[in-house]
Design a protein around this motif. Structure first.
Motif, PDB file in Angstrom:
ATOM      1  N   PHE A  66       4.733 -10.188   0.243  1.00 44.81           N
ATOM      2  CA  PHE A  66       5.417  -9.119   0.710  1.00 44.81           C
ATOM      3  C   PHE A  66       5.748  -9.423   2.117  1.00 44.81           C
ATOM      4  CE2 PHE A  66       3.468  -7.291  -3.176  1.00 44.81           C
ATOM      5  CZ  PHE A  66       4.408  -6.554  -3.492  1.00 44.81           C
ATOM      6  N   ARG A  67       6.536  -8.516   2.890  1.00 47.56           N
ATOM      7  CA  ARG A  67       6.590  -8.454   4.174  1.00 47.56           C
ATOM      8  C   ARG A  67       6.516  -7.135   4.700  1.00 47.56           C
ATOM      9  NH1 ARG A  67      11.422 -11.334   5.257  1.00 47.56           N
ATOM     10  NH2 ARG A  67      12.699  -9.453   4.608  1.00 47.56           N
ATOM     11  N   CYS A  68       5.612  -6.707   5.515  1.00 51.06           N
ATOM     12  CA  CYS A  68       5.542  -5.492   6.088  1.00 51.06           C
ATOM     13  C   CYS A  68       5.698  -5.128   7.403  1.00 51.06           C
ATOM     14  CB  CYS A  68       3.670  -4.979   5.824  1.00 51.06           C
ATOM     15  SG  CYS A  68       3.284  -5.327   4.057  1.00 51.06           S
ATOM     16  N   SER A 108       1.677  -0.445  -4.872  1.00 53.72           N
ATOM     17  CA  SER A 108       2.961  -0.759  -5.048  1.00 53.72           C
ATOM     18  C   SER A 108       3.754   0.502  -5.709  1.00 53.72           C
ATOM     19  CB  SER A 108       3.037  -1.962  -5.876  1.00 53.72           C
ATOM     20  OG  SER A 108       2.421  -1.761  -7.372  1.00 53.72           O
ATOM     21  N   MET A 111       2.770   0.042  -0.322  1.00 54.92           N
ATOM     22  CA  MET A 111       2.135   0.444   1.228  1.00 54.92           C
ATOM     23  C   MET A 111       0.785  -0.134   1.373  1.00 54.92           C
ATOM     24  SD  MET A 111       2.368   4.648   0.334  1.00 54.92           S
ATOM     25  CE  MET A 111       1.394   4.742   1.760  1.00 54.92           C
ATOM     26  N   LEU A 166       0.068  -0.484   7.996  1.00 53.91           N
ATOM     27  CA  LEU A 166       1.252  -1.414   8.079  1.00 53.91           C
ATOM     28  C   LEU A 166       2.846  -0.478   7.821  1.00 53.91           C
ATOM     29  CD1 LEU A 166      -0.017  -4.987   6.602  1.00 53.91           C
ATOM     30  CD2 LEU A 166      -0.175  -3.825   9.114  1.00 53.91           C
ATOM     31  N   ASP A 219       6.272  -0.178   5.870  1.00 47.72           N
ATOM     32  CA  ASP A 219       6.626   0.174   4.532  1.00 47.72           C
ATOM     33  C   ASP A 219       6.790  -1.613   4.204  1.00 47.72           C
ATOM     34  OD1 ASP A 219       6.043   2.471   4.301  1.00 47.72           O
ATOM     35  OD2 ASP A 219       8.552   2.866   4.285  1.00 47.72           O
ATOM     36  N   CYS A 220       6.420  -2.001   2.794  1.00 48.64           N
ATOM     37  CA  CYS A 220       6.494  -3.475   2.646  1.00 48.64           C
ATOM     38  C   CYS A 220       7.490  -3.757   1.414  1.00 48.64           C
ATOM     39  CB  CYS A 220       5.177  -3.917   2.071  1.00 48.64           C
ATOM     40  SG  CYS A 220       3.698  -3.386   3.018  1.00 48.64           S
ATOM     41  N   GLU A 221       8.037  -4.802   1.628  1.00 52.28           N
ATOM     42  CA  GLU A 221       9.205  -5.270   0.753  1.00 52.28           C
ATOM     43  C   GLU A 221       8.899  -6.612   0.265  1.00 52.28           C
ATOM     44  OE1 GLU A 221      12.852  -4.908   3.028  1.00 52.28           O
ATOM     45  OE2 GLU A 221      12.264  -6.597   4.450  1.00 52.28           O
TER      46      GLU A 221
END
Length: 397
Positions: free
Chosen positions: A124-126, A172, A178, A186, A188-190
């Protein structure tokens, strides 16, 4: 084929230094016709330049549509490498191998398969923080900022929630997540595409062993010889990807840096070989993968902090080359990475004159590079260059 404008979402990514001309690259991703894609599936397509830096990305909700799924990328001119993955619940269920697109060529039609989706963890990227998580029904390990956090599954109204007493949280929800770390929430993560895991070579010491893992088979080399193995079950656990190689023998690949016990060389994965209850631990993957990607920026050189207005960088280029900014000028040259260590040189650069402090910082950086013998990745993800046992420079992304 219907293409709703809301379904094509391209995220612009910062360009590397010197790249200005951009173009639109359209293509499609397909998969075997017998597969019915979950309506919530998210297509992610990334483009990387010759140095491995991310230069373009598209995120396309499937909205219940089936293959082929179109995408449009805003990318710089030049040769590119594309990868795509389809995510459901934040996990990559299908992925493509890397596809090279020559400068000026049209976007490709890419085939995604389940086998290529193997990864040691979900990525993920947060915001600007990369995060990965390995999880099963009962527990998870969250990898963030150079630290592994052990979490336990908790009841949740939706999604999958894992937490620890120190307020660390991974939750998730669909294709988003989150993440809370001790003292920090952090952004929001995608989900992002994890680096290809296989083929993978792992090795350890005392006693020596080497495991070469391919898509369907593996070989294990030990002091008494080499044996061929067939990869059986592949399962995600809280420690990472567990591959059954034969009855009583399994390998677990964890996305955590491992340092060779003899040379100190860092490897991107920790690999644990379990045989009839006994465990051997070693490093897996290519150490070069820890250096490749976005440009590194120096903050400390030769034990002294750089002034805020002094820019010193380096990035790894194809063919064992490096390039960057040395406070005043641009430089380029060779980098040599072996199982024993790291070295730079010869190097060449432009000859522009700058004010005295910048010229002094440039000379300090270039002289320091000539002394480098190895590197390491710190607990917070920073790059540390060493001259022998002395810390020569600290760099971050």
């Amino acid at each position: 084929m219907r293409i709703a404008s809301a379904a094509l979402i391209a995220a612009a990514v910062a360009l590397p230094a010197g790249a200005e001309e951009r173009r639109s690259l359209a293509g499609g991703v397909t998969y075997h016709a017998r597969l019915a894609l979950d309506p919530s599936a998210l297509l992610v397509v990334e483009a990387r330049d010759a140095a491995g830096a991310l230069v373009g990305e598209a995120r396309v909700p499937s909205d219940g549509r089936q293959a082929p799924l179109p995408f449009v990328l805003d990318v710089p001119a030049g040769d590119l490498t594309l990868r795509a993955a389809l995510f459901v619940g934040g996990a990559a269920i299908l992925a493509t191998p890397p596809v090279t697109v020559a400068d000026g060529a049209a976007g490709p039609s890419m085939l995604a398969t389940p086998r290529d989706a193997l990864a040691a963890a979900q990525a993920f990227r947060c915001g600007g923080t990369p995060v990965s998580v390995a999880a099963d029904d009962k527990a998870a390990t969250l990898f963030a900022r150079g630290t592994a956090f052990a979490l336990t599954a908790e009841p949740a109204a939706s999604g999958a929630r894992y937490a620890a007493p120190d307020d660390t949280l991974f939750w998730s929800k669909g294709n988003a997540a989150m993440v809370s770390l001790p003292g920090a929430d952090l952004p929001d993560c995608e989900p992002v595409i994890a680096p290809p895991l296989l083929p993978l070579t792992a090795r350890g010491n005392e006693p020596f062993w080497r495991l070469d893992i391919g898509a369907d088979a593996a070989t294990l080399t030990e002091p008494d010889g080499t044996v061929a193995l067939t990869i059986g079950e592949a399962a995600m656990t809280a420690a990472g990807l567990r591959l059954t190689l034969e009855p009583g023998l399994a390998a677990t690949v964890t996305p955590m840096v491992h340092r060779d016990t003899m040379t100190g060389m860092p490897y991107p994965y920790t690999v644990t070989l379990t045989r009839d209850g006994a465990m051997l631990t070693g490093g897996g993957g290519d150490p070069l993968a820890l250096l490749e990607g976005p440009e590194w920026r120096a903050s400390i050189v030769a034990g002294a902090p750089l002034a805020p207005d002094v820019e010193v960088t380096f990035a790894v280029l194809p063919g064992g080359r490096v390039a960057g900014t040395s406070a005043c000028n641009r430089y380029m040259g060779q980098m040599t990475l072996t199982g024993e260590g790291l070295a730079f040189g010869p190097l060449a650069g432009t000859k522009m004159a700058c004010p005295g402090p910048m010229m002094a910082a440039e000379r300090l950086w270039l002289d320091m590079l000539a002394t480098v013998t190895r590197f390491d990745i710190a607990a917070d993800g920073a790059l540390v260059l060493y001259a022998g046992d002395t810390e020569a420079a600290l760099l971050t992304r």
